[in-house]
Design a protein around this motif. Structure first.
Motif, PDB file in Angstrom:
ATOM      1  N   THR A 120       0.827  -1.208   0.000  1.00 10.25           N
ATOM      2  CA  THR A 120       0.000   0.000   0.000  1.00 10.25           C
ATOM      3  C   THR A 120       0.859   1.255   0.000  1.00 10.25           C
ATOM      4  N   LYS A 124       1.546   4.284  -2.673  1.00 13.36           N
ATOM      5  CA  LYS A 124       1.435   5.707  -2.355  1.00 13.36           C
ATOM      6  C   LYS A 124       2.682   6.459  -2.794  1.00 13.36           C
ATOM      7  N   SER A 140      -3.403  -1.746  -7.403  1.00 16.84           N
ATOM      8  CA  SER A 140      -4.071  -1.823  -6.107  1.00 16.84           C
ATOM      9  C   SER A 140      -5.185  -2.873  -6.130  1.00 16.84           C
ATOM     10  N   PHE A 141      -5.970  -2.888  -7.209  1.00 17.74           N
ATOM     11  CA  PHE A 141      -7.033  -3.890  -7.316  1.00 17.74           C
ATOM     12  C   PHE A 141      -6.455  -5.288  -7.454  1.00 17.74           C
ATOM     13  N   MET A 198     -18.567   1.057  -5.147  1.00 20.77           N
ATOM     14  CA  MET A 198     -17.798   2.291  -5.238  1.00 20.77           C
ATOM     15  C   MET A 198     -18.701   3.452  -5.621  1.00 20.77           C
ATOM     16  N   ARG A 201     -20.636   5.018  -2.952  1.00 25.30           N
ATOM     17  CA  ARG A 201     -19.906   5.875  -2.035  1.00 25.30           C
ATOM     18  C   ARG A 201     -19.323   7.093  -2.750  1.00 25.30           C
ATOM     19  N   GLY A 202     -19.978   7.459  -3.833  1.00 25.80           N
ATOM     20  CA  GLY A 202     -19.641   8.721  -4.477  1.00 25.80           C
ATOM     21  C   GLY A 202     -18.451   8.674  -5.409  1.00 25.80           C
ATOM     22  N   PHE A 203     -18.095   7.497  -5.927  1.00 23.20           N
ATOM     23  CA  PHE A 203     -16.963   7.382  -6.839  1.00 23.20           C
ATOM     24  C   PHE A 203     -17.285   8.071  -8.160  1.00 23.20           C
ATOM     25  N   ASP A 204     -16.349   8.891  -8.656  1.00 19.71           N
ATOM     26  CA  ASP A 204     -16.607   9.567  -9.930  1.00 19.71           C
ATOM     27  C   ASP A 204     -15.412   9.458 -10.869  1.00 19.71           C
ATOM     28  N   ARG A 208      -9.493   8.785  -4.452  1.00 20.58           N
ATOM     29  CA  ARG A 208      -8.872   9.748  -3.545  1.00 20.58           C
ATOM     30  C   ARG A 208      -8.456   9.015  -2.276  1.00 20.58           C
ATOM     31  N   ASN A 209      -7.273   9.294  -1.799  1.00 23.19           N
ATOM     32  CA  ASN A 209      -6.925   8.824  -0.453  1.00 23.19           C
ATOM     33  C   ASN A 209      -6.015   9.824   0.229  1.00 23.19           C
ATOM     34  N   LEU A 210      -5.937   9.697   1.524  1.00 29.34           N
ATOM     35  CA  LEU A 210      -5.060  10.600   2.266  1.00 29.34           C
ATOM     36  C   LEU A 210      -3.647  10.059   2.115  1.00 29.34           C
ATOM     37  N   ASN A 211      -2.848  10.780   1.354  1.00 24.25           N
ATOM     38  CA  ASN A 211      -1.510  10.293   1.066  1.00 24.25           C
ATOM     39  C   ASN A 211      -0.533  11.017   1.977  1.00 24.25           C
ATOM     40  N   GLU A 212      -0.110  10.330   3.022  1.00 28.72           N
ATOM     41  CA  GLU A 212       0.700  11.039   4.009  1.00 28.72           C
ATOM     42  C   GLU A 212       2.052  10.388   4.218  1.00 28.72           C
TER      43      GLU A 212
ATOM     44  N   ARG B  85     -26.544  10.036  -3.281  1.00 24.42           N
ATOM     45  CA  ARG B  85     -25.628   9.055  -2.703  1.00 24.42           C
ATOM     46  C   ARG B  85     -25.004   9.544  -1.400  1.00 24.42           C
ATOM     47  N   PHE B 100     -12.499  -2.481  -0.988  1.00 23.69           N
ATOM     48  CA  PHE B 100     -11.720  -2.746  -2.197  1.00 23.69           C
ATOM     49  C   PHE B 100     -10.328  -2.141  -2.148  1.00 23.69           C
ATOM     50  N   THR B 102      -6.527  -1.410  -0.026  1.00 24.77           N
ATOM     51  CA  THR B 102      -5.622  -2.360   0.612  1.00 24.77           C
ATOM     52  C   THR B 102      -5.496  -2.161   2.117  1.00 24.77           C
ATOM     53  N   ASP B 106      -8.093   3.505   4.427  1.00 25.55           N
ATOM     54  CA  ASP B 106      -8.380   4.053   3.099  1.00 25.55           C
ATOM     55  C   ASP B 106      -9.812   3.765   2.680  1.00 25.55           C
ATOM     56  N   PHE B 110     -12.694   6.522   2.018  1.00 27.56           N
ATOM     57  CA  PHE B 110     -13.011   6.697   0.594  1.00 27.56           C
ATOM     58  C   PHE B 110     -14.273   7.534   0.376  1.00 27.56           C
ATOM     59  N   GLY B 111     -15.344   7.193   1.099  1.00 24.71           N
ATOM     60  CA  GLY B 111     -16.592   7.941   0.957  1.00 24.71           C
ATOM     61  C   GLY B 111     -16.448   9.402   1.348  1.00 24.71           C
ATOM     62  N   LEU B 113     -13.863  11.278   1.542  1.00 24.12           N
ATOM     63  CA  LEU B 113     -12.996  12.018   0.623  1.00 24.12           C
ATOM     64  C   LEU B 113     -13.745  12.375  -0.652  1.00 24.12           C
ATOM     65  N   ASN B 114     -14.615  11.458  -1.097  1.00 24.85           N
ATOM     66  CA  ASN B 114     -15.410  11.750  -2.289  1.00 24.85           C
ATOM     67  C   ASN B 114     -16.431  12.851  -2.022  1.00 24.85           C
ATOM     68  N   MET B 162     -19.748   8.183   6.077  1.00 27.27           N
ATOM     69  CA  MET B 162     -20.337   9.190   5.183  1.00 27.27           C
ATOM     70  C   MET B 162     -21.507   9.908   5.841  1.00 27.27           C
TER      71      MET B 162
END
Lengths: 241, 226
Positions: A120, A124, A140-141, A198, A201-204, A208-212, B85, B100, B102, B106, B110-111, B113-114, B162
């Motif tokens: 992971t 990143k 990642s998938f 996905m 949960r608002g996937f478009d 996006r992830n918090l990349n720290e 949504r 989905f 890792t 995350d 995910f939600g 952040l979207n 969310m």
């Protein structure tokens, strides 16, 4: 849960483990470039490179047998192609040893990166280094669902084994083809279900992830030592010959 | 008494004459009419293949059948899908489909952040969601290292983070051990939200829900409030 994982030793603690993934990627790829550009007859240099890799593995506390085992598996694919070089005579033999040594060192370095970095976090790092998003998503998938698919395959196999007692092998080939087909369909349908989850949960289209991840003192230290070391080792050779 | 109280709330979900058939011609919903009020906990029961899951998937516009669905008075259309949504969260039956990424963090992030929240807000929400499902300290675990009960709770956390008004769940207690199932029931009773549960677990539905719908052949054949 029975499967061994790509990054099995990534949660150990060592200097190499604590480095930022970008540091490892940049330094090791630089080292690979150095190895590849070294002339083919400077065997002393290769010995030094090899001992440096050996040292890196020792520092990282990853079992030597693991890194070499992985390296050997990967190199064995290459070996089949390389062996054809034998028919080219002496020139071919030099070419063979040359490619073999260079690729083996490079592969060991890559195994070293992947076994000391949590996958992971490695992704990143790649993301911060501006790798196209689509590659990151594919990797990642792949990493997430590889084991789910292996599990699915094993369930199908189990279903087969319980009803197959070992006769008429040729008739079973058809069954085997069916199993492969079913595996494809199940993977496809799972993909659809993941996509809907996905979407809900608002996937478009953008992950996006918090990349720290941050560079620390250790990373700068590693850069300052490792990069000049590589350059020195590379140039040293020219004076020897 | 309780029912009258609920009836005074706003209508959360309104479905009028909903028809749906899958591309292979299998007709699943044949005219569903339904009103669900805010803060109502509704259980949907019915035979295998009666259309429970299909109905749930309509609630946030993943499937589109003929008919009218309104969420808090808003029609589900392409242009307000994003908004819908935000309001309706669906927890799928198989947690492997929901988790989905890792690591757990995350996935739960995910939600939010979207939704375009700030970093601090996202972290806060993830922490809260994980503490509701009692998975504190699991942030950096990988989904395939979790047991099924943990995965299920993580999947619920991905929706809780969310903060939707309406939560739709597909078989939340399937494959859970009695102990984890009990925890989940207590959790569902605690949540002060509109909840729609499709399940075969009648005992759980009886305990959690204030209203039960029985679906048969794509129609609501029984609607009991208690």
């Amino acid at each position: 849960m029975r499967h061994s994982f790509i990054d099995k030793y990534s949660d150990r603690k060592s200097f190499i483990h604590s480095l930022d993934p970008r540091t490892k990627l940049i330094c090791f790829i630089f080292f690979i470039v150095v190895v590849i550009t070294t002339p083919s007859n400077s065997f002393l240099n290769f010995a030094i490179y090899f001992s440096l890799v050996f040292l890196l593995i020792l520092i990282s506390k990853v079992p030597l047998s693991y890194v070499f085992g992985r390296g050997t598996i990967l190199i064995s694919f290459l070996l089949i192609i390389l062996l054809t070089n034998i028919f080219l005579g002496k020139k071919g033999l030099i070419l063979l040893t040359n490619i073999f040594i260079k690729s083996f060192i490079s592969i060991l370095l890559l195994v070293e990166i992947s076994s000391t970095t949590n996958f992971t976090i490695l992704l990143k790092g790649l993301q911060k280094m501006k790798t196209p998003d689509i590659f990151i998503q594919i990797l990642s998938f792949m990493y997430r669902y590889l084991f789910v698919i292996i599990d699915e395959m094993e369930r199908l196999r189990l279903g087969w084994d319980t009803r197959y007692f070992g006769k008429r092998f040729f008739l079973q080939i058809k069954t085997f083809a069916n199993i492969i087909g079913i595996l494809f369909i199940r993977s496809y349908e799972r993909g659809e279900r993941i996509y809907t989850s996905m979407l809900s949960r608002g996937f478009d289209g953008e992950i996006r992830n918090l990349n720290e991840i941050k560079f620390s003192f250790r990373d700068y230290l590693f850069f300052i030592i490792f990069i000049p070391l590589c350059i020195i080792l590379r140039l040293w050779k020219i004076r020897l010959l | 008494m309780y029912n009258i109280e609920i009836m005074e709330n706003k209508i959360a979900i309104e479905i009028k004459n909903l028809h749906f058939s899958y591309p292979d011609g299998n007709c699943v919903l044949r005219g569903i009419n339904l009103k669900i009020y805010e803060k109502e906990k509704v259980g949907i029961v019915g035979e295998n293949g009666a259309g429970k899951t299909t109905l749930l998937l309509h609630l946030n516009g993943i499937l589109k059948g003929e008919g009218e669905i309104k969420i808090f008075g808003k029609n589900i259309e392409k242009k307000n899908l994003r908004e819908i949504r935000k309001i309706v969260g669906i927890v799928f039956q198989n947690p492997d489909d929901q988790l989905f990424t890792t690591n757990v963090f995350d996935d739960v992030a995910f939600g939010p952040l979207n939704l375009g929240l700030t970093k601090d807000e996202v972290k806060k929400r993830v922490k809260e969601a994980l503490s509701i499902v009692e998975l504190e300290g699991f942030e950096h675990r990988s989904p395939w290292h979790l047991s099924l009960g943990e995965k299920k709770r993580a999947a619920i956390a991905t929706i809780l983070s969310m903060e939707p008004e309406i939560i739709a769940m597909d078989e939340p207690t399937a494959n859970l051990s009695p102990k984890i199932r009990r925890k989940l029931i207590d959790l569902l009773k605690k949540l002060n939200k509109t909840i729609v549960i499709a399940s075969h677990d009648i005992e759980m539905v009886k305990e959690v829900c204030t209203r039960i719908l029985y679906i048969e052949n794509g129609l609501i054949s029984d609607d009991a409030i208690f």
